[in-house]
Design a protein around this motif. Structure first.
Motif, mmCIF file in Angstrom:
data_model
loop_
_atom_site.group_PDB
_atom_site.id
_atom_site.type_symbol
_atom_site.label_atom_id
_atom_site.label_comp_id
_atom_site.label_asym_id
_atom_site.label_seq_id
_atom_site.Cartn_x
_atom_site.Cartn_y
_atom_site.Cartn_z
ATOM 1 N N MET A 1 51.431 20.913 30.578
ATOM 2 C CA MET A 1 50.323 21.101 31.497
ATOM 3 C C MET A 1 50.811 21.962 32.660
ATOM 4 N N PRO A 2 50.053 23.048 32.982
ATOM 5 C CA PRO A 2 50.484 23.899 34.088
ATOM 6 C C PRO A 2 50.360 23.178 35.429
ATOM 7 N N SER A 3 51.129 23.651 36.390
ATOM 8 C CA SER A 3 51.082 23.046 37.727
ATOM 9 C C SER A 3 49.719 23.331 38.368
ATOM 10 N N PRO A 4 49.327 22.543 39.384
ATOM 11 C CA PRO A 4 48.059 22.813 40.070
ATOM 12 C C PRO A 4 48.002 24.224 40.661
ATOM 13 N N PHE A 5 49.124 24.725 41.155
ATOM 14 C CA PHE A 5 49.134 26.079 41.705
ATOM 15 C C PHE A 5 48.837 27.098 40.615
ATOM 16 N N THR A 6 49.455 26.937 39.439
ATOM 17 C CA THR A 6 49.234 27.857 38.328
ATOM 18 C C THR A 6 47.786 27.781 37.852
ATOM 19 N N SER A 7 47.248 26.571 37.753
ATOM 20 C CA SER A 7 45.861 26.409 37.323
ATOM 21 C C SER A 7 44.901 27.045 38.327
ATOM 22 N N ARG A 8 45.173 26.862 39.607
ATOM 23 C CA ARG A 8 44.322 27.473 40.640
ATOM 24 C C ARG A 8 44.405 28.991 40.547
ATOM 25 N N LEU A 9 45.608 29.505 40.330
ATOM 26 C CA LEU A 9 45.790 30.949 40.205
ATOM 27 C C LEU A 9 45.027 31.496 38.997
ATOM 28 N N ILE A 10 45.019 30.761 37.903
ATOM 29 C CA ILE A 10 44.284 31.181 36.709
ATOM 30 C C ILE A 10 42.786 31.218 37.002
ATOM 31 N N LEU A 11 42.242 30.173 37.640
ATOM 32 C CA LEU A 11 40.809 30.132 37.952
ATOM 33 C C LEU A 11 40.416 31.246 38.922
ATOM 34 N N VAL A 12 41.241 31.494 39.924
ATOM 35 C CA VAL A 12 40.963 32.571 40.877
ATOM 36 C C VAL A 12 41.024 33.924 40.166
ATOM 37 N N SER A 13 41.991 34.098 39.272
ATOM 38 C CA SER A 13 42.099 35.350 38.522
ATOM 39 C C SER A 13 40.886 35.573 37.630
ATOM 40 N N LEU A 14 40.399 34.508 36.990
ATOM 41 C CA LEU A 14 39.191 34.637 36.161
ATOM 42 C C LEU A 14 37.967 34.994 37.001
ATOM 43 N N ALA A 15 37.858 34.388 38.176
ATOM 44 C CA ALA A 15 36.747 34.712 39.077
ATOM 45 C C ALA A 15 36.838 36.165 39.533
ATOM 46 N N LEU A 16 38.034 36.611 39.871
ATOM 47 C CA LEU A 16 38.227 37.993 40.295
ATOM 48 C C LEU A 16 37.909 38.957 39.159
ATOM 49 N N LEU A 17 38.320 38.617 37.951
ATOM 50 C CA LEU A 17 38.030 39.455 36.795
ATOM 51 C C LEU A 17 36.524 39.537 36.537
ATOM 52 N N ALA A 18 35.830 38.409 36.621
ATOM 53 C CA ALA A 18 34.384 38.402 36.420
ATOM 54 C C ALA A 18 33.687 39.272 37.466
ATOM 55 N N GLU A 19 34.095 39.153 38.714
ATOM 56 C CA GLU A 19 33.471 39.950 39.776
ATOM 57 C C GLU A 19 33.825 41.419 39.624
ATOM 58 N N ALA A 20 35.047 41.727 39.208
ATOM 59 C CA ALA A 20 35.440 43.118 38.985
ATOM 60 C C ALA A 20 34.624 43.732 37.852
ATOM 61 N N CYS A 21 34.373 42.968 36.786
ATOM 62 C CA CYS A 21 33.529 43.462 35.695
ATOM 63 C C CYS A 21 32.105 43.711 36.180
ATOM 64 N N HIS A 22 31.577 42.793 36.990
ATOM 65 C CA HIS A 22 30.237 42.949 37.553
ATOM 66 C C HIS A 22 30.152 44.219 38.399
ATOM 67 N N LEU A 23 31.112 44.411 39.290
ATOM 68 C CA LEU A 23 31.100 45.588 40.153
ATOM 69 C C LEU A 23 31.374 46.871 39.368
ATOM 70 N N GLY A 24 32.222 46.790 38.351
ATOM 71 C CA GLY A 24 32.470 47.950 37.500
ATOM 72 C C GLY A 24 31.205 48.383 36.768
ATOM 73 N N TRP A 25 30.457 47.411 36.263
ATOM 74 C CA TRP A 25 29.197 47.732 35.598
ATOM 75 C C TRP A 25 28.229 48.393 36.582
ATOM 76 N N GLU A 26 28.129 47.830 37.794
ATOM 77 C CA GLU A 26 27.244 48.421 38.802
ATOM 78 C C GLU A 26 27.687 49.841 39.150
ATOM 79 N N ALA A 27 28.994 50.044 39.319
ATOM 80 C CA ALA A 27 29.505 51.356 39.696
ATOM 81 C C ALA A 27 29.184 52.402 38.627
ATOM 82 N N LEU A 28 29.216 51.994 37.375
ATOM 83 C CA LEU A 28 28.932 52.920 36.281
ATOM 84 C C LEU A 28 27.435 53.100 36.020
#
Length: 171
Positions: A1-28
């Motif tokens: 089981m990953p540490s809480p810090f690693t799990s938080r980092l994964i969730l934040v990275s997924l949120a950032l990726l989702a928002e980056a995809c959203h903004l990338g779609w808008e930009a294009l």
């Protein structure tokens, strides 16, 4: 089981990726959209690009509650429902607004206010779900403001009701 810090980092990275995809779609597809408060050009415009900061910050805040020792094992259902229900309601509100169904938009919004009195809508996972559900239509700033007001009302009114209940109970 990953540490809480690693799990938080994964969730934040997924949120950032989702928002980056959203903004990338808008930009294009015509550029990153800005929304004016109250749909008035006289008021300042808020760019959807702010979502790059807001969505990961909300994810980190929500992950902090989710990943506390013992919380996930004990309370996974309320946390999941606390995320999924606002996500679906935020998406329904956005869809009704986009389809210009004013009566339905108003009904969903006032239903959200009523629901916030009955269930704890002030939790971080609820605000994150609401913002994610509405961000594809309104960006992240306006849903964060609206969700923050709803969360604040929920916290205040539920706290007042809890205190009134404690005072009214016979000792």
């Amino acid at each position: 089981m990953p540490s809480p810090f690693t799990s938080r980092l994964i969730l934040v990275s997924l949120a950032l990726l989702a928002e980056a995809c959203h903004l990338g779609w808008e930009a294009l597809h015509g550029g990153i959209v800005s929304h004016h408060l109250m749909q008035s050009d006289a008021l300042p415009g808020l760019s959807n690009a702010w979502g790059v900061l807001i969505v990961p910050a909300l994810a980190a805040w929500a992950a902090g509650r989710l990943l506390r020792p013992g919380v996930a094992a004990r309370n996974w259902l309320p946390v999941t429902l606390g995320f999924a229900l606002p996500l679906l309601l935020g998406a329904a509100l956005s869809l009704a607004f986009q389809l210009k169904l004013q009566a339905l938009t108003e009904a969903i919004f006032f239903g959200l206010l009523l629901l916030a009195l009955l269930v704890p809508a002030h939790r971080p996972e609820s605000l994150l779900g609401f913002v994610l559900g509405m961000s594809w239509t309104f960006g992240a700033v306006i849903p964060t403001l609206v969700g923050g007001v709803i969360a604040g009302l929920s916290w205040l009114l539920r706290g007042v009701a809890r205190q009134a209940w404690r005072l009214a109970r016979p000792a």
